[in-house]
Write a protein that holds these residues in place. Structure first.
Motif, PDB file in Angstrom:
ATOM      1  N   ARG A 187      -8.893   0.108  21.432  1.00  0.00           N
ATOM      2  CA  ARG A 187      -9.228   1.631  22.015  1.00  0.00           C
ATOM      3  C   ARG A 187      -8.915   1.720  23.470  1.00  0.00           C
ATOM      4  N   GLU A 188      -9.298   0.895  24.260  1.00  0.00           N
ATOM      5  CA  GLU A 188      -9.364   1.035  25.799  1.00  0.00           C
ATOM      6  C   GLU A 188      -7.721   0.616  26.153  1.00  0.00           C
ATOM      7  N   LEU A 189      -7.228  -0.270  25.520  1.00  0.00           N
ATOM      8  CA  LEU A 189      -5.639  -0.287  25.605  1.00  0.00           C
ATOM      9  C   LEU A 189      -4.922   0.968  25.619  1.00  0.00           C
ATOM     10  N   LYS A 190      -5.236   1.488  24.490  1.00  0.00           N
ATOM     11  CA  LYS A 190      -4.286   2.829  24.112  1.00  0.00           C
ATOM     12  C   LYS A 190      -4.768   3.933  25.234  1.00  0.00           C
ATOM     13  N   ALA A 191      -6.139   3.934  25.510  1.00  0.00           N
ATOM     14  CA  ALA A 191      -6.526   4.884  26.710  1.00  0.00           C
ATOM     15  C   ALA A 191      -5.692   4.566  28.144  1.00  0.00           C
ATOM     16  N   SER A 192      -5.519   3.459  28.427  1.00  0.00           N
ATOM     17  CA  SER A 192      -4.942   3.067  29.472  1.00  0.00           C
ATOM     18  C   SER A 192      -3.313   3.215  29.619  1.00  0.00           C
ATOM     19  N   ASP A 193      -2.698   2.954  28.309  1.00  0.00           N
ATOM     20  CA  ASP A 193      -1.623   3.414  28.015  1.00  0.00           C
ATOM     21  C   ASP A 193      -1.029   4.741  28.147  1.00  0.00           C
ATOM     22  N   ASN A 194      -1.812   5.583  27.788  1.00  0.00           N
ATOM     23  CA  ASN A 194      -2.075   7.021  28.185  1.00  0.00           C
ATOM     24  C   ASN A 194      -1.866   7.490  29.607  1.00  0.00           C
ATOM     25  N   ARG A 195      -2.834   6.836  30.049  1.00  0.00           N
ATOM     26  CA  ARG A 195      -3.228   7.147  31.521  1.00  0.00           C
ATOM     27  C   ARG A 195      -2.227   6.543  32.536  1.00  0.00           C
ATOM     28  N   HIS A 196      -1.577   5.424  32.145  1.00  0.00           N
ATOM     29  CA  HIS A 196      -0.738   4.582  33.332  1.00  0.00           C
ATOM     30  C   HIS A 196       0.392   4.243  32.702  1.00  0.00           C
ATOM     31  N   ASP A 197       1.267   3.544  33.322  1.00  0.00           N
ATOM     32  CA  ASP A 197       2.325   2.782  32.775  1.00  0.00           C
ATOM     33  C   ASP A 197       2.039   1.418  32.361  1.00  0.00           C
ATOM     34  N   LEU A 198       1.571   1.122  31.430  1.00  0.00           N
ATOM     35  CA  LEU A 198       0.999  -0.216  31.260  1.00  0.00           C
ATOM     36  C   LEU A 198       1.823  -1.089  30.342  1.00  0.00           C
ATOM     37  N   ILE A 199       1.864  -2.407  31.143  1.00  0.00           N
ATOM     38  CA  ILE A 199       2.988  -3.360  30.635  1.00  0.00           C
ATOM     39  C   ILE A 199       2.158  -4.711  30.229  1.00  0.00           C
ATOM     40  N   ARG A 200       2.264  -5.201  29.112  1.00  0.00           N
ATOM     41  CA  ARG A 200       1.392  -6.379  28.890  1.00  0.00           C
ATOM     42  C   ARG A 200       2.466  -7.674  28.800  1.00  0.00           C
ATOM     43  N   ILE A 201       2.163  -8.865  30.022  1.00  0.00           N
ATOM     44  CA  ILE A 201       2.725  -9.868  29.892  1.00  0.00           C
ATOM     45  C   ILE A 201       1.966 -11.059  29.529  1.00  0.00           C
ATOM     46  N   ARG A 202       2.541 -11.599  28.071  1.00  0.00           N
ATOM     47  CA  ARG A 202       1.602 -12.586  27.721  1.00  0.00           C
ATOM     48  C   ARG A 202       2.230 -14.019  28.011  1.00  0.00           C
TER      49      ARG A 202
END
Length: 273
Positions: A187-202
């Motif tokens: 849920r927090e990942l989705k909220a951050s995705d909507n607010r920011h340009d969020l890129i995940r580096i694994r």
């Protein structure tokens, strides 16, 4: 690690990252990330083919000639690095790889006059370095990554994203650097995705994912200390990341590969969007 060894390691990472930024990433970073919007630059006389929506009607009426407003992209952005410093990310060479990736991203940002902020997290947010620009700031970030001694070994992605969304109200570019060995943060990942340009580096070590057949293994969880016995005498055991995450804005980098290729591929995809 003594101060001399630390200085050499920071210098080595700086030289390598600077070379990559100069040769590969600087232009692609710029084209891959848009600014916050458009700001007014100047007014000039209308030329046939100009967008009529940009006509400044007040100036046009004053001079009895058509004039249009020109805008330029606001380039300065905030880049956030959310860096997972939990126990599992201190396995093998993951910590140094994280430092190199972070340095390359940070140097790309400051070359484009963007500001860089860093959050180090484990089971809690352990350190926040506010946004700044400049080379000294980036070198300080690299040193913090290499020397950081976390208080906890656990991972809390959910709490970290909540912290980000609480302190940063403006849209920013956010790189979440982790092995994502956590759950309950969708849920927090989705909220951050909507607010920011969020890129995940694994960042991953292949030894964590595949256990060859032929023995009974006893493992100790680096974050919880829990011991696990795995009967693996008949077939290989393969771990998979099953969290239902979209592969958009997702990069996986292994410790036994050159991180340049996946980063370059990502930036190229972004610049074509």
């Amino acid at each position: 690690m003594n101060s001399g060894e630390m200085a050499k390691k920071i210098r080595r990472i700086e030289i390598r990252s600077n070379k990559l930024v100069d040769e590969i990433f600087s232009g692609e970073y710029r084209s891959g990330f848009r600014g916050k919007g458009m700001e007014f630059d100047t007014i000039r006389q209308y030329i046939p083919g100009d967008d009529t929506r940009s006509i400044d009607w007040k100036v046009t009426a004053r001079y009895d000639k058509a004039f249009v407003k020109q805008f330029v992209e606001e380039r300065e952005m905030n880049l956030f690095l959310l860096i997972d410093m939990s126990g599992s990310n201190r396995f093998g060479s993951k910590q140094e790889l994280i430092a190199e990736i972070s340095a390359t991203l940070a140097l790309s940002a400051i070359r484009n006059n963007d500001r860089v902020a860093v959050v180090f997290f484990t089971g809690e947010v352990e350190k926040f370095i506010p946004s700044k620009n400049g080379k000294k700031h980036v070198l300080s970030i690299i040193e913090h990554i290499l020397s950081f001694e976390p208080r906890q070994a656990a991972t809390n992605i959910r709490g970290t994203l909540e912290f980000l969304n609480r302190i940063e109200k403006k849209r920013s570019v956010v790189f979440l650097v982790s092995d994502f060995l956590d759950e309950g943060y969708e849920r927090e990942l989705k909220a951050s995705d909507n607010r920011h340009d969020l890129i995940r580096i694994r960042v991953a070590d292949r030894a964590e994912e595949r256990i060859p057949a032929g023995a009974i293994f006893t493992f100790e969880d680096l974050e919880t200390g829990e011991r696990i016995v795995l009967d693996n005498r008949k077939q290989d055991y393969q771990m998979t990341l099953q969290n239902g995450q979209s592969k958009r804005n997702w990069i996986t980098i292994y410790t036994d590969e050159d991180y340049v290729k996946p980063l370059k591929q990502f930036f190229r995809r972004r610049s074509k969007r």
